[in-house]
Every structure is written in structure tokens, then in C-alpha cells.
Design a protein around this motif. Structure first.
Motif, mmCIF file in Angstrom:
data_model
loop_
_atom_site.group_PDB
_atom_site.id
_atom_site.type_symbol
_atom_site.label_atom_id
_atom_site.label_comp_id
_atom_site.label_asym_id
_atom_site.label_seq_id
_atom_site.Cartn_x
_atom_site.Cartn_y
_atom_site.Cartn_z
ATOM 1 N N VAL A 12 0.853 -1.188 0.000
ATOM 2 C CA VAL A 12 0.000 0.000 0.000
ATOM 3 C C VAL A 12 0.888 1.237 0.000
ATOM 4 O O VAL A 12 2.012 1.201 0.515
ATOM 5 C CB VAL A 12 -0.947 -0.014 1.225
ATOM 6 N N GLN A 13 0.388 2.306 -0.559
ATOM 7 C CA GLN A 13 1.131 3.557 -0.544
ATOM 8 C C GLN A 13 0.994 4.242 0.808
ATOM 9 O O GLN A 13 0.004 4.037 1.525
ATOM 10 C CB GLN A 13 0.632 4.482 -1.644
ATOM 11 N N ALA A 14 1.973 5.055 1.133
ATOM 12 C CA ALA A 14 1.916 5.832 2.365
ATOM 13 C C ALA A 14 0.626 6.643 2.405
ATOM 14 O O ALA A 14 0.201 7.222 1.391
ATOM 15 C CB ALA A 14 3.121 6.749 2.462
ATOM 16 N N GLY A 15 -0.002 6.658 3.573
ATOM 17 C CA GLY A 15 -1.280 7.327 3.730
ATOM 18 C C GLY A 15 -2.476 6.426 3.516
ATOM 19 O O GLY A 15 -3.610 6.819 3.830
ATOM 20 N N GLY A 16 -2.232 5.250 2.986
ATOM 21 C CA GLY A 16 -3.310 4.316 2.715
ATOM 22 C C GLY A 16 -3.710 3.502 3.933
ATOM 23 O O GLY A 16 -3.217 3.723 5.045
ATOM 24 N N SER A 63 3.563 4.174 18.822
ATOM 25 C CA SER A 63 3.867 4.352 17.402
ATOM 26 C C SER A 63 2.644 4.169 16.505
ATOM 27 O O SER A 63 2.655 4.623 15.354
ATOM 28 C CB SER A 63 4.966 3.388 16.978
ATOM 29 N N VAL A 64 1.606 3.502 17.000
ATOM 30 C CA VAL A 64 0.428 3.251 16.165
ATOM 31 C C VAL A 64 -0.831 3.895 16.726
ATOM 32 O O VAL A 64 -1.879 3.897 16.051
ATOM 33 C CB VAL A 64 0.192 1.743 15.970
ATOM 34 N N LYS A 65 -0.752 4.430 17.912
ATOM 35 C CA LYS A 65 -1.927 5.000 18.570
ATOM 36 C C LYS A 65 -2.522 6.118 17.718
ATOM 37 O O LYS A 65 -1.797 6.981 17.207
ATOM 38 C CB LYS A 65 -1.546 5.530 19.950
ATOM 39 N N GLY A 66 -3.829 6.073 17.560
ATOM 40 C CA GLY A 66 -4.504 7.083 16.753
ATOM 41 C C GLY A 66 -4.600 6.726 15.285
ATOM 42 O O GLY A 66 -5.345 7.358 14.539
ATOM 43 N N ARG A 67 -3.851 5.711 14.860
ATOM 44 C CA ARG A 67 -3.873 5.287 13.446
ATOM 45 C C ARG A 67 -4.405 3.860 13.296
ATOM 46 O O ARG A 67 -5.048 3.544 12.298
ATOM 47 C CB ARG A 67 -2.465 5.365 12.845
ATOM 48 N N PHE A 68 -4.121 3.011 14.266
ATOM 49 C CA PHE A 68 -4.539 1.609 14.211
ATOM 50 C C PHE A 68 -5.680 1.376 15.198
ATOM 51 O O PHE A 68 -5.716 1.988 16.273
ATOM 52 C CB PHE A 68 -3.388 0.680 14.585
ATOM 53 N N THR A 78 -12.599 -14.075 15.306
ATOM 54 C CA THR A 78 -11.663 -13.293 14.506
ATOM 55 C C THR A 78 -11.289 -12.000 15.220
ATOM 56 O O THR A 78 -12.151 -11.353 15.832
ATOM 57 C CB THR A 78 -12.273 -12.974 13.132
ATOM 58 N N VAL A 79 -10.033 -11.649 15.111
ATOM 59 C CA VAL A 79 -9.551 -10.360 15.585
ATOM 60 C C VAL A 79 -9.050 -9.576 14.370
ATOM 61 O O VAL A 79 -8.527 -10.159 13.424
ATOM 62 C CB VAL A 79 -8.449 -10.519 16.649
ATOM 63 N N TYR A 80 -9.241 -8.276 14.428
ATOM 64 C CA TYR A 80 -8.900 -7.408 13.305
ATOM 65 C C TYR A 80 -7.900 -6.335 13.731
ATOM 66 O O TYR A 80 -7.841 -5.955 14.906
ATOM 67 C CB TYR A 80 -10.151 -6.723 12.761
ATOM 68 N N LEU A 81 -7.170 -5.852 12.768
ATOM 69 C CA LEU A 81 -6.333 -4.681 12.977
ATOM 70 C C LEU A 81 -6.553 -3.751 11.796
ATOM 71 O O LEU A 81 -6.074 -4.021 10.693
ATOM 72 C CB LEU A 81 -4.856 -5.041 13.102
ATOM 73 N N GLN A 82 -7.295 -2.685 12.039
ATOM 74 C CA GLN A 82 -7.515 -1.674 11.018
ATOM 75 C C GLN A 82 -6.360 -0.689 11.072
ATOM 76 O O GLN A 82 -6.116 -0.084 12.122
ATOM 77 C CB GLN A 82 -8.838 -0.952 11.253
ATOM 78 N N MET A 83 -5.674 -0.538 9.966
ATOM 79 C CA MET A 83 -4.485 0.309 9.923
ATOM 80 C C MET A 83 -4.728 1.445 8.938
ATOM 81 O O MET A 83 -4.903 1.204 7.738
ATOM 82 C CB MET A 83 -3.266 -0.512 9.502
ATOM 83 N N ASN A 84 -4.757 2.657 9.448
ATOM 84 C CA ASN A 84 -4.967 3.845 8.630
ATOM 85 C C ASN A 84 -3.720 4.731 8.654
ATOM 86 O O ASN A 84 -2.861 4.573 9.515
ATOM 87 C CB ASN A 84 -6.169 4.632 9.137
ATOM 88 N N ASP A 90 5.864 1.486 8.996
ATOM 89 C CA ASP A 90 4.953 0.420 9.415
ATOM 90 C C ASP A 90 5.232 -0.879 8.660
ATOM 91 O O ASP A 90 4.628 -1.914 8.964
ATOM 92 C CB ASP A 90 3.497 0.830 9.170
ATOM 93 N N THR A 91 6.114 -0.826 7.694
ATOM 94 C CA THR A 91 6.452 -2.021 6.929
ATOM 95 C C THR A 91 7.037 -3.090 7.848
ATOM 96 O O THR A 91 7.999 -2.848 8.582
ATOM 97 C CB THR A 91 7.465 -1.679 5.827
ATOM 98 N N ALA A 92 6.425 -4.262 7.821
ATOM 99 C CA ALA A 92 6.835 -5.350 8.710
ATOM 100 C C ALA A 92 5.994 -6.587 8.407
ATOM 101 O O ALA A 92 4.993 -6.504 7.680
ATOM 102 C CB ALA A 92 6.645 -4.953 10.174
ATOM 103 N N VAL A 93 6.394 -7.686 9.000
ATOM 104 C CA VAL A 93 5.517 -8.860 9.067
ATOM 105 C C VAL A 93 4.685 -8.704 10.335
ATOM 106 O O VAL A 93 5.239 -8.465 11.419
ATOM 107 C CB VAL A 93 6.318 -10.164 9.099
ATOM 108 N N TYR A 94 3.396 -8.823 10.174
ATOM 109 C CA TYR A 94 2.472 -8.658 11.297
ATOM 110 C C TYR A 94 1.978 -10.032 11.748
ATOM 111 O O TYR A 94 1.554 -10.858 10.926
ATOM 112 C CB TYR A 94 1.294 -7.780 10.891
ATOM 113 N N TYR A 95 2.032 -10.241 13.061
ATOM 114 C CA TYR A 95 1.641 -11.500 13.664
ATOM 115 C C TYR A 95 0.500 -11.273 14.661
ATOM 116 O O TYR A 95 0.553 -10.325 15.450
ATOM 117 C CB TYR A 95 2.799 -12.126 14.429
ATOM 118 N N CYS A 96 -0.466 -12.159 14.658
ATOM 119 C CA CYS A 96 -1.423 -12.158 15.753
ATOM 120 C C CYS A 96 -1.008 -13.254 16.736
ATOM 121 O O CYS A 96 -0.330 -14.224 16.361
ATOM 122 C CB CYS A 96 -2.850 -12.374 15.262
#
Length: 127
Positions: A12-16, A63-68, A78-84, A90-96
Motif C-alpha cells: 500500500v502507498q503511504a497514507g493508505g 507508534s500506532v496509537k490514533g492510526r490503528f 476473529t480479531v482485526y487490525l484496522q491500519m490507517n 509500518d512495513t513489517a511482518v504482522y503476527y497475531c
């Protein structure tokens, strides 16, 4: 035993925005807290967000407060992570991960206490 499967990563592009999902199976979903962690290349795994068993409590890394936003649907296991407003950092491998030893409203951010992990999903944010 708990099985966790993440999905929703991508480029995704920055800001997405992206929404990650983590589907759980094997034990009663509402009996454990859930967390999202991430690991960037060459860095240690770090905490991003967590949610209590009922969903009544959430906690975020600065680092993610207010955006995620983390949420859960106990009916769908199911658990979700909405990332705005995504940033290249923020580039990384994300694990639940599942924390089976918490009280109803407890949240823990130490990765070492989590009992089960998914395989991870790659999130790449381009500048």
C-alpha cells in the motif's frame, strides 16, 4: 491448542489503509486475549496492539496509537487490525497472538507471555 491464521497484508502507498484479520480455531475464542505484533527486517518483534477477552479493553503502542484500531468479533472467532494513515516505517511482518492466561479485562504487551502465534502476514508501505 489454538490455531491462528492471518490475512489481509499487502502493498500500500503511504497514507493508505489495510485491514488485517486473524482467524482463530481450537479453543473458545472469548477465553483468551489477543495481540498484534510486528517485526521489521533486522529488528526485534515489537508490540502493536492488544485486546482483552471480551473486547472491553484495548491498548496500543505509541507508534500506532490514533492510526490503528484493534477489534474482535467473538462470534466469528476473529480479531482485526484496522491500519490507517500508514507510513513506510509500518512495513513489517504482522503476527497475531493468543494469550490464554489473562483475566477478563487484562491486556499484556510482552510477547513472551503469548502462547500461540500465527504465521504472519507481510505489510509493505511504499513512500
Amino acid at each position: 491448542q489454538v490455531q491462528l491464521v492471518e490475512s489481509g497484508g499487502g502493498l500500500v502507498q503511504a497514507g493508505g489503509s489495510l485491514r488485517l484479520s486473524c482467524a482463530a480455531s481450537g479453543r473458545t475464542f472469548s477465553s483468551y486475549a489477543m495481540g498484534w505484533f510486528r517485526q521489521a527486517p533486522g529488528k526485534e518483534r515489537e508490540f502493536a496492539a492488544a485486546i482483552s477477552r471480551s473486547g472491553g479493553n484495548t491498548y496500543y503502542a505509541n507508534s500506532v496509537k490514533g492510526r490503528f484500531t484493534i477489534s474482535r468479533d467473538n462470534a466469528k472467532n476473529t480479531v482485526y487490525l484496522q491500519m490507517n494513515s500508514l507510513k513506510p516505517e509500518d512495513t513489517a511482518v504482522y503476527y497475531c497472538a493468543a494469550d490464554l492466561r489473562t483475566a477478563l479485562l487484562t491486556i499484556r504487551i510482552d510477547a513472551r507471555v503469548y502462547d500461540y502465534w500465527g504465521q504472519g502476514t507481510q505489510v509493505t508501505v511504499s513512500s
